[in-house]
Design a protein around this motif. Structure first.
Motif, PDB file in Angstrom:
ATOM      1  N   GLU A 259     -18.634 -51.746  -7.234  1.00 24.09           N
ATOM      2  CA  GLU A 259     -19.814 -51.247  -7.939  1.00 24.09           C
ATOM      3  C   GLU A 259     -20.996 -51.112  -6.979  1.00 24.09           C
ATOM      4  OE1 GLU A 259     -21.970 -49.575 -10.850  1.00 24.09           O
ATOM      5  OE2 GLU A 259     -19.838 -50.045 -10.920  1.00 24.09           O
ATOM      6  N   TYR A 260     -21.174 -52.083  -6.109  1.00 23.60           N
ATOM      7  CA  TYR A 260     -22.248 -52.030  -5.108  1.00 23.60           C
ATOM      8  C   TYR A 260     -22.074 -50.806  -4.196  1.00 23.60           C
ATOM      9  CZ  TYR A 260     -25.193 -53.305  -1.150  1.00 23.60           C
ATOM     10  OH  TYR A 260     -26.135 -53.283  -0.145  1.00 23.60           O
ATOM     11  N   LEU A 261     -20.849 -50.580  -3.736  1.00 27.62           N
ATOM     12  CA  LEU A 261     -20.593 -49.437  -2.862  1.00 27.62           C
ATOM     13  C   LEU A 261     -20.831 -48.123  -3.588  1.00 27.62           C
ATOM     14  CD1 LEU A 261     -17.360 -50.675  -1.044  1.00 27.62           C
ATOM     15  CD2 LEU A 261     -19.713 -50.671  -0.169  1.00 27.62           C
ATOM     16  N   ARG A 262     -20.377 -48.022  -4.829  1.00 27.55           N
ATOM     17  CA  ARG A 262     -20.595 -46.802  -5.615  1.00 27.55           C
ATOM     18  C   ARG A 262     -22.083 -46.524  -5.813  1.00 27.55           C
ATOM     19  NH1 ARG A 262     -16.088 -47.617 -10.327  1.00 27.55           N
ATOM     20  NH2 ARG A 262     -14.358 -46.600  -9.244  1.00 27.55           N
ATOM     21  N   GLU A 263     -22.846 -47.562  -6.100  1.00 23.23           N
ATOM     22  CA  GLU A 263     -24.276 -47.396  -6.352  1.00 23.23           C
ATOM     23  C   GLU A 263     -25.033 -46.971  -5.096  1.00 23.23           C
ATOM     24  OE1 GLU A 263     -25.686 -51.081  -7.971  1.00 23.23           O
ATOM     25  OE2 GLU A 263     -24.705 -50.741  -9.905  1.00 23.23           O
TER      26      GLU A 263
END
Length: 83
Positions: free
Chosen positions: A24-28
């Motif tokens: 999720e961090y990478l996607r954001e």
């Protein structure tokens, strides 16, 4: 729901809680940043750099609409992430 979205959802549910948080961090952040250091991901998610590095291969080897490549090793592993 499309077949691709279904496959991605099913794959994402097989991730651990830490792996899901990292993904999720990478996607954001992939739209504004390409290179991520394990240490800085860990700082943002309250994980150690080692925990990030240990959990990253599950994301790297999965089909999550982000490409993750181990890029460098100096002072902390760097990951090249493209969405």
């Amino acid at each position: 729901m499309s077949a691709t979205a279904t496959a991605t959802t099913q794959a994402a549910t097989s991730l651990s809680e830490k792996q899901s948080r990292i993904l999720e961090y990478l996607r954001e952040n992939a739209d504004t940043q390409t290179y991520f250091k394990s240490r800085l991901i860990g700082d943002a998610l309250d994980l150690s750099a080692k925990e990030v590095g240990t959990n990253m291969p599950a994301i790297q080897n999965g089909d999550f609409e982000v490409d993750v490549e181990k890029w460098g090793y100096s002072s902390s592993t760097t990951w090249k992430v493209t969405a």
